[in-house]
Design an enzyme around this catalytic site. Structure first.
Site, PDB file in Angstrom:
ATOM      1  CG  HIS A 474      54.312  30.960 -10.102  1.00 24.99           C
ATOM      2  ND1 HIS A 474      55.664  31.092  -9.891  1.00 24.99           N
ATOM      3  CD2 HIS A 474      54.187  29.984 -11.039  1.00 24.99           C
ATOM      4  CE1 HIS A 474      56.316  30.236 -10.663  1.00 24.99           C
ATOM      5  NE2 HIS A 474      55.440  29.552 -11.358  1.00 24.99           N
ATOM      6  CE1 TYR A 590      58.317  29.938 -20.283  1.00 28.90           C
ATOM      7  CE2 TYR A 590      58.443  28.018 -18.858  1.00 28.90           C
ATOM      8  CZ  TYR A 590      58.582  29.373 -19.051  1.00 28.90           C
ATOM      9  OH  TYR A 590      59.009  30.171 -17.998  1.00 28.90           O
ATOM     10  CB  THR A 603      62.427  30.635 -14.609  1.00 27.26           C
ATOM     11  OG1 THR A 603      61.567  31.726 -14.978  1.00 27.26           O
ATOM     12  CG2 THR A 603      61.988  30.057 -13.289  1.00 27.26           C
TER      13      THR A 603
END
Length: 769
Positions: A474, A590, A603
């Protein structure tokens, strides 16, 4: 072996008659072709660098500006050089080398070029100014005002006439703005209001006011200073502190997975599926290197940042004691393949070209047919990448730094990507959908904890029955980037490349193609003990993960749009209703949104549990009149859309608070407010996987080509992770994860709540399914 061929490019023997050189012309030819390929890539990168550097300028534009300038100078009988060489002649005897007419022409070309550069610079800055306006986002789709239409026209004009490449707009994108502290504090208090009792909320107001008055001004000053100096005031810290400095396992906690088609199985042959998939991925890398991938444009006009694509290939996360690093090499001509405990290095080029699908299948068949046993410690070596980071860093430094271990580790870490030929069979079984998809998802997310190299930018996993999927690291990029690659692969595989009637890749095997190289390891017993310890940690983490996947086919985006509601807002509100029914309370939620409207944006968090949403949920639970529930739903949906727009345009809450917290740590200031805010758990973590290239799949004519989407592990020990993908008009796939060890969570139970919440909300509109 390819390396063996290259090793004998020349041999020599020493005899009484002298030195006898023996050259291998075939090996020398391969060396020549390899060098030629490298120089071509360098030239393409150099060319793309120039094209991106002068964008929105173009060669035709340069000719027009230069011809116009020189023509005007001739028409008015003026000196096109503006006396440039006259001034230069005071220091350099230019007249000794050029006539007066030549001086004027050369000077005119230089001045005309400078004018062209000035026009480019002006257009770029005007475009950056235009892209800083986001009023278009608040307008209903298809009902743009005259102001937005004029704005869109100006964006198109200042974007130039040349077709943009992937990174053409990078220098024209605005920087992410730093919100004011006052606005962030106001939005924060609004976000926690539905979660706190009156007394707790009053206490939080006092903490917020104290922070805003006594701490924030100094922290904000440093943050604004960074925003003036850095391209993006968040992204580098986000990558370092959220991802690379974490010492916990990245398997499950950070890595995520992407699935194959839900209903289509193009071939049952494992090697053939791998052949088409690997070839498609390498074609994508080729397009990426040549900047032939189209930039992602909202409304076909508004560019989004493309910087995350840079480290998609040839990238590996390298462990460290305090922090990991991302290792990226500019070029890699091989992939690393794992099968039954053995590692192989497979070259992707031969005869100066990329291997064809049937040739890659041939290489995979050779690996599958290899009956050699794993070397001691080799089979479970990758468990080090699945466990805690510090033991992995220590083992790497102590045992894998020298000799053949170093060479083999380099072959893995510097590979274009990693491939696992998995010995199990996975796919969606219509007769047992829940269990089959659960096994499939868990296999992609963690496998056996030692048969994926979790540090690679992504792993391609191909199963024995031809099903496949990805596991992605990630830190280097977010899910939409890997999603763009995967859409390309799923399109190329059955649609463009296809298979023969007996399931093989199209084409013929290569008669003289060198085989894969088996990597060699020498793993001492001490390192094997560390591998076993990491495997135990990873196995406990994997066993604790529970996943439930819902192919929600009752209705989809098409019916939601008939309700004149945003599909994402509809789903997020349904998740809040489902969570309340599951836990009897609300939680901090979230939802990931993109900030790629800004340069190097990644993000931002949408705190989707709002007062408006909670009011709607309570109305449903309390069985209020339908008209009231419908009105509250529409209000909640509008609020959610507003929150999402604010997050996308740099007016979010959490990235600003995160950066203020880091500055406070650097300055050694202890803020009770920041300490409490940054420790709040996200018990419901959600993310939508967007379908970015819908034109690739005609889901009306071929509804079977729907994707399963992907998912991730739970963020909180007592919470849920929910990923969803809206596919076509009639399908929404949900991926729900939680931990078995928590008595408060159950992914199957929560999935049932989601399904019922979706149906209950649709029922308010009285539309037939």
């Amino acid at each position: 072996m390819a390396e063996a061929h290259q090793a004998v490019a020349f041999q020599f023997t020493v005899s009484p008659d002298g030195i006898d050189l023996q050259l291998s012309h075939e090996a020398l030819r391969q060396v020549y072709l390899s060098g030629l390929h490298s120089w071509k890539k360098r030239f393409i990168r150099f060319r793309n660098g120039i094209m991106n550097g002068v964008y929105p300028g173009s060669a035709p534009g340069f000719v027009v500006v230069l011809a116009g300038y020189m023509g005007r100078a001739k028409y008015v009988q003026a000196d096109p050089s503006l006396g440039l060489f006259c001034k230069l002649g005071q220091y350099i005897p230019v007249s000794n080398y050029m006539s007066l007419e030549t001086q004027r022409r050369v000077g005119g070309i230089l001045v005309g070029t400078g004018l062209w550069v000035a026009i480019i610079y002006t257009m770029r800055n005007v475009l950056k100014f235009l892209l800083s306006w986001h009023g278009w986002m608040s307008e209903r789709h298809g009902a743009a005002t005259w102001k937005s239409r004029v704005w869109l026209a100006l964006v198109r004009i200042f974007s130039g006439i040349q077709t943009p490449t992937l990174c053409s707009f990078q220098t024209s994108l605005p920087n992410l703005p730093v919100p004011s502290v006052k606005d962030t504090m106001t939005r924060y208090l609004e976000s926690v209001r539905p979660l706190l009792e009156e007394k707790e909320y009053k206490r939080m107001e006092v903490l917020t006011l104290d922070f805003q008055k006594n701490y924030a001004p100094k922290l904000q000053w440093y943050l604004r200073l960074k925003s003036l100096w850095a391209t993006n005031y968040v992204s580098d810290w986000w990558e370092e502190y959220i991802y690379l400095r974490s010492r916990n396992p990245i398997m499950v906690n950070s890595n995520y997975y992407v699935m194959d088609f839900l209903y289509v199985f193009p071939t049952q042959r494992q090697a053939a599926r791998a052949g088409n998939a690997i070839h498609s991925i390498m074609l994508y890398r080729k397009k990426l290197d040549r900047a032939e991938i189209k930039p992602f444009l909202l409304q076909n006009t508004i560019p989004m940042c493309s910087s995350q694509y840079e480290r998609m290939f040839n990238t590996s996360r390298v462990p460290g004691i305090d922090s990991d690093t991302l290792q990226h090499v500019s070029n890699s001509r091989h992939i690393a393949v794992y099968h039954r405990g053995r590692y192989f290095k497979v070259g992707m080029f031969y005869d100066g070209r990329l291997l064809l699908p049937r040739e890659i299948e041939q290489q995979m068949e050779r690996i599958l047919a290899d009956t050699s046993e794993p070397q001691p410690g080799e089979e479970k070596l990758a468990a080090l990448t699945a466990g805690d980071r510090v033991p992995w860093a220590c083992a790497r430094d102590a045992y894998l730094r020298l000799g053949k271990n170093r060479q083999s580790l380099d072959a893995v870490e510097k590979a274009a990507f990693f491939v696992t030929l998995d010995d199990t069979e996975q796919r969606h079984d219509p007769n047992n959908p829940v269990e089959s998809l659960r096994r499939y998802a868990k296999s992609l997310l963690h496998g056996n904890c030692y048969d994926r190299w979790f540090d690679k930018s992504f792993n391609l996993i191909v199963y024995k029955n031809g099903t496949m999927g990805l596991n992605a690291e990630h830190s280097w990029a977010d899910a939409p980037i890997i999603g763009h690659l995967w859409e390309h692969v799923l399109f190329m595989d059955p649609v463009k490349l296809g298979y023969t009637s007996d399931g093989h890749c199209k084409g013929q095997p290569h008669r003289s193609l060198p085989g894969p190289q088996r990597l060699q390891w020498s793993i001492p017993s001490e390192c094997q003990s560390m591998i076993d310890n990491s495997l135990a940690v990873a196995q406990a983490l994997a066993d604790d993960v529970d996943i439930h996947i819902i192919p929600f086919e009752d209705f989809g985006k098409g019916l939601i749009k008939k309700c004149k509601t945003s599909p994402d807002a509809f789903i997020q509100i349904a998740l809040q209703l489902a969570y309340f029914r599951d836990k009897g309370k609300f939680c901090l939620t979230y939802e990931a949104s993109m900030t790629r409207l800004f340069r190097e944006g990644r993000t931002e968090t949408v705190r989707s549990c709002t007062m408006e949403t909670c009011a709607f949920v309570r109305a449903i639970v309390n069985a209020e009149p339908k008209e009231k529930k419908l009105s509250l739903l529409q209000t909640a949906a509008k609020k959610h859309q507003q929150m999402y727009r604010m997050a996308m345009t740099g007016k979010g809450i959490d990235r600003h608070l995160f950066c203020l917290y880091l500055v406070s740590k650097y300055l050694q200031l202890d803020s009770p407010f920041l300490k409490e805010v940054l420790s709040e758990p996200w018990r419901l973590s959600t993310s939508q996987t967007p379908l970015q290239q819908p034109e690739l799949f005609d889901l009306v004519r071929h509804p079977e080509l729907v994707s399963s989407g992907g998912g991730f592990g739970p963020v909180a020990d007592d919470g849920y992770g929910v990923a969803y993908i809206i596919v076509g008009e009639n399908l929404i796939n949900f991926h729900i994860s939680c931990k078995r060890s928590s008595p408060e969570t159950d992914s199957h139970r929560f999935g049932n709540h989601i399904r019922q919440a979706m149906l209950d909300m649709l029922d308010l509109f009285q539309l037939p399914l």
